[in-house]
Design an enzyme around this catalytic site. Structure first.
Site, short mmCIF file in Angstrom:
data_model
loop_
_atom_site.label_atom_id
_atom_site.label_comp_id
_atom_site.label_asym_id
_atom_site.label_seq_id
_atom_site.Cartn_x
_atom_site.Cartn_y
_atom_site.Cartn_z
N TYR A 48 0.86 -1.19 0.00
CA TYR A 48 0.00 0.00 0.00
C TYR A 48 0.89 1.23 0.00
O TYR A 48 1.95 1.25 0.62
CB TYR A 48 -0.88 -0.02 1.26
CG TYR A 48 -1.82 1.16 1.38
CD1 TYR A 48 -2.88 1.32 0.49
CD2 TYR A 48 -1.64 2.11 2.38
CE1 TYR A 48 -3.74 2.40 0.60
CE2 TYR A 48 -2.51 3.19 2.50
CZ TYR A 48 -3.55 3.33 1.60
OH TYR A 48 -4.41 4.40 1.71
N ASP A 62 -1.60 15.27 7.28
CA ASP A 62 -2.36 14.62 6.20
C ASP A 62 -3.68 15.36 5.99
O ASP A 62 -4.75 14.85 6.31
CB ASP A 62 -2.59 13.15 6.62
CG ASP A 62 -3.31 12.33 5.57
OD1 ASP A 62 -3.30 12.74 4.39
OD2 ASP A 62 -3.90 11.30 5.94
N ASP A 89 -3.07 5.65 -2.42
CA ASP A 89 -4.07 6.53 -1.81
C ASP A 89 -4.15 7.81 -2.66
O ASP A 89 -3.21 8.61 -2.66
CB ASP A 89 -3.57 6.83 -0.39
CG ASP A 89 -4.50 7.70 0.42
OD1 ASP A 89 -5.49 8.20 -0.13
OD2 ASP A 89 -4.22 7.86 1.62
N ASP A 91 -6.42 10.11 -2.21
CA ASP A 91 -7.19 11.08 -1.41
C ASP A 91 -8.54 11.38 -2.07
O ASP A 91 -9.26 10.48 -2.43
CB ASP A 91 -6.37 12.34 -1.18
CG ASP A 91 -5.26 12.14 -0.14
OD1 ASP A 91 -5.34 11.18 0.64
OD2 ASP A 91 -4.31 12.92 -0.13
N HIS A 116 -7.31 4.43 -4.61
CA HIS A 116 -8.62 4.68 -4.01
C HIS A 116 -8.90 6.17 -3.90
O HIS A 116 -8.01 6.98 -3.69
CB HIS A 116 -8.82 3.95 -2.68
CG HIS A 116 -7.93 4.35 -1.54
ND1 HIS A 116 -8.13 5.50 -0.82
CD2 HIS A 116 -6.87 3.73 -0.98
CE1 HIS A 116 -7.23 5.57 0.13
NE2 HIS A 116 -6.43 4.52 0.06
N GLU A 118 -11.63 8.95 -2.15
CA GLU A 118 -12.54 9.03 -1.00
C GLU A 118 -13.57 10.14 -1.18
O GLU A 118 -13.40 11.04 -2.02
CB GLU A 118 -11.74 9.23 0.29
CG GLU A 118 -11.10 10.59 0.42
CD GLU A 118 -9.90 10.61 1.37
OE1 GLU A 118 -9.22 9.57 1.53
OE2 GLU A 118 -9.63 11.68 1.93
N CYS A 126 -7.37 12.78 8.13
CA CYS A 126 -7.17 11.35 8.36
C CYS A 126 -8.55 10.76 8.65
O CYS A 126 -9.34 11.34 9.40
CB CYS A 126 -6.25 11.11 9.55
SG CYS A 126 -6.39 9.44 10.22
N ARG A 161 -13.50 4.79 -1.59
CA ARG A 161 -13.46 4.81 -0.11
C ARG A 161 -14.58 5.72 0.37
O ARG A 161 -14.78 6.81 -0.18
CB ARG A 161 -12.11 5.35 0.33
CG ARG A 161 -12.09 5.85 1.77
CD ARG A 161 -10.69 6.16 2.24
NE ARG A 161 -10.68 7.14 3.31
CZ ARG A 161 -9.60 7.53 3.99
NH1 ARG A 161 -8.43 6.99 3.69
NH2 ARG A 161 -9.67 8.44 4.92
N GLU A 191 -14.18 3.21 5.48
CA GLU A 191 -13.22 3.76 6.43
C GLU A 191 -13.81 3.81 7.84
O GLU A 191 -15.01 4.06 8.02
CB GLU A 191 -12.81 5.17 5.98
CG GLU A 191 -11.84 5.92 6.90
CD GLU A 191 -10.46 5.29 7.05
OE1 GLU A 191 -10.37 4.07 7.21
OE2 GLU A 191 -9.46 6.05 7.03
N ASN A 213 -8.85 -1.34 6.93
CA ASN A 213 -7.71 -0.47 7.24
C ASN A 213 -7.29 -0.69 8.69
O ASN A 213 -7.96 -0.22 9.59
CB ASN A 213 -8.14 0.99 7.00
CG ASN A 213 -7.06 2.00 7.37
OD1 ASN A 213 -5.93 1.64 7.67
ND2 ASN A 213 -7.42 3.27 7.34
#
Ligand SMILES: C[C@](O)(C(=O)O)[C@H](CC(=O)O)C(=O)O
Ligand SMILES: [Mg+2]
Length: 298
Positions: A48, A62, A89, A91, A116, A118, A126, A161, A191, A213
């Site tokens: 990942y 983040d 990721d 985002d 992914h 989101e 986060c 996500r 998530e 996760n």
């Protein structure tokens, strides 16, 4: 030597086969190109590439400060060093649907096996912190549709996500996951699930693979691979773990250095030069040089 011996397309097919295998796929987070070599050497299914890690390594929180170019560059550096499939990721996709399309192209070119996207608003947080907000269903669906339409390699895995569980609860998470699946997502990343029962509920609600996760210091307990497999989870990530482990060790060693004036006592716990060279495949470079410089074709 130098880089992977497989093509991105082969690694994407391997990722899809793993997700369809019925066996839990385990992807530790590769925080550097070197660390993916170790993950591969230990026999994991893939790696990942975490947004949280990427930001942290740049000294940033983040919260959506990293750029697409930074993420694509790092994803390429990591993905090119092993035959393992990588999941990156992406985002929120770095903007509106057209930006999402560009994100997909850039990450495809970077050689990842999947990405992914989101449904948080920008600036994102986060997923395991409070105070997140999510976009409405229409916006979330448009992000996924844009990504699916933009993909040039049909084997690239586009995962949706949803962060809605931490905002509106489990019923909303189920509804959203179903809608994201209908929008064309190849897999769902629910998530901040609280319990194994929630993973099980999600597993039953959608027909595509789901991800767990297992980030530390988050909302979920750290379930074992067996527990996750038993409720039908298809893929587990340990996104930030290697960075946390390394930095825990680094901090302890710096304290020791400060207080004792030597790292002699730490050497036994260090990766040896020999092991490092093994991971780098140093031998192959020597052999390459020898083959070139000793060539006497006349
Ligand atoms: C998975 C995640 O998106 C990441 O960037 O690695 C983070 C991990 C974390 O911050 O612990 C997340 O939002 O869960
Ligand atoms: Mg992230």
């Amino acid at each position: 030597m130098l880089s992977t011996s497989t093509t991105p397309s082969q690694r994407r097919q391997a990722f899809r086969a793993g997700l369809a295998s019925g066996r839990l796929q385990v992807f530790p987070g590769a925080f550097t190109p070197l660390s993916i070599r170790l993950i591969e050497d230990k026999g994991f299914d893939g790696a990942y590439i975490s947004g949280a890690v990427m930001a942290a390594e740049l000294g940033l929180p983040d919260i959506g400060l990293t750029t697409l170019s930074e993420v694509a560059h790092r994803a390429h550096q990591i993905s090119r060093m092993s035959d393992l499939p990588t999941l990156v990721d992406a985002d929120t996709g770095f903007g509106e649907p057209m930006n999402v399309a560009r994100t997909v192209h850039e990450l495809e070119d970077a050689g990842v096996a999947g990405l992914h996207l989101e449904d948080q608003v920008n600036p994102k947080r986060c997923g395991h912190l409070d105070g997140k907000a999510v976009v409405d269903l229409d916006t979330a669906v448009k992000r996924i549709r844009a990504a699916v339409d933009a993909r040039r390699d049909p084997d690239l895995v586009i995962m949706a996500r949803t962060d809605i569980r931490g905002v509106e609860g489990m019923d909303a998470a189920i509804d959203r996951a179903k809608a994201l699946e209908a929008a064309g997502a190849d897999a769902i990343f629910p998530e901040a699930m609280g319990t194994l029962a929630e993973f099980e509920q999600m597993r039953k609600a959608v027909s595509v693979p789901i991800l767990a996760n297992m980030t530390e210091f988050g909302k979920s307990e750290l379930f074992t691979h067996q527990q996750l497999a038993d409720v039908g989870v298809n893929l587990v990530i340990h996104p930030v773990s290697l960075l946390r482990i390394a930095f825990g060790a680094i901090e302890r060693a710096l304290d020791t250095l400060q207080s004792t004036g030597t790292l002699d006592g730490e050497v036994a716990g260090m990766q040896t030069r020999g092991r490092l060279y093994e991971l780098l495949d140093y031998e192959a470079y020597n052999a390459f040089d020898a083959g070139i410089y000793t060539y006497n074709g006349r």
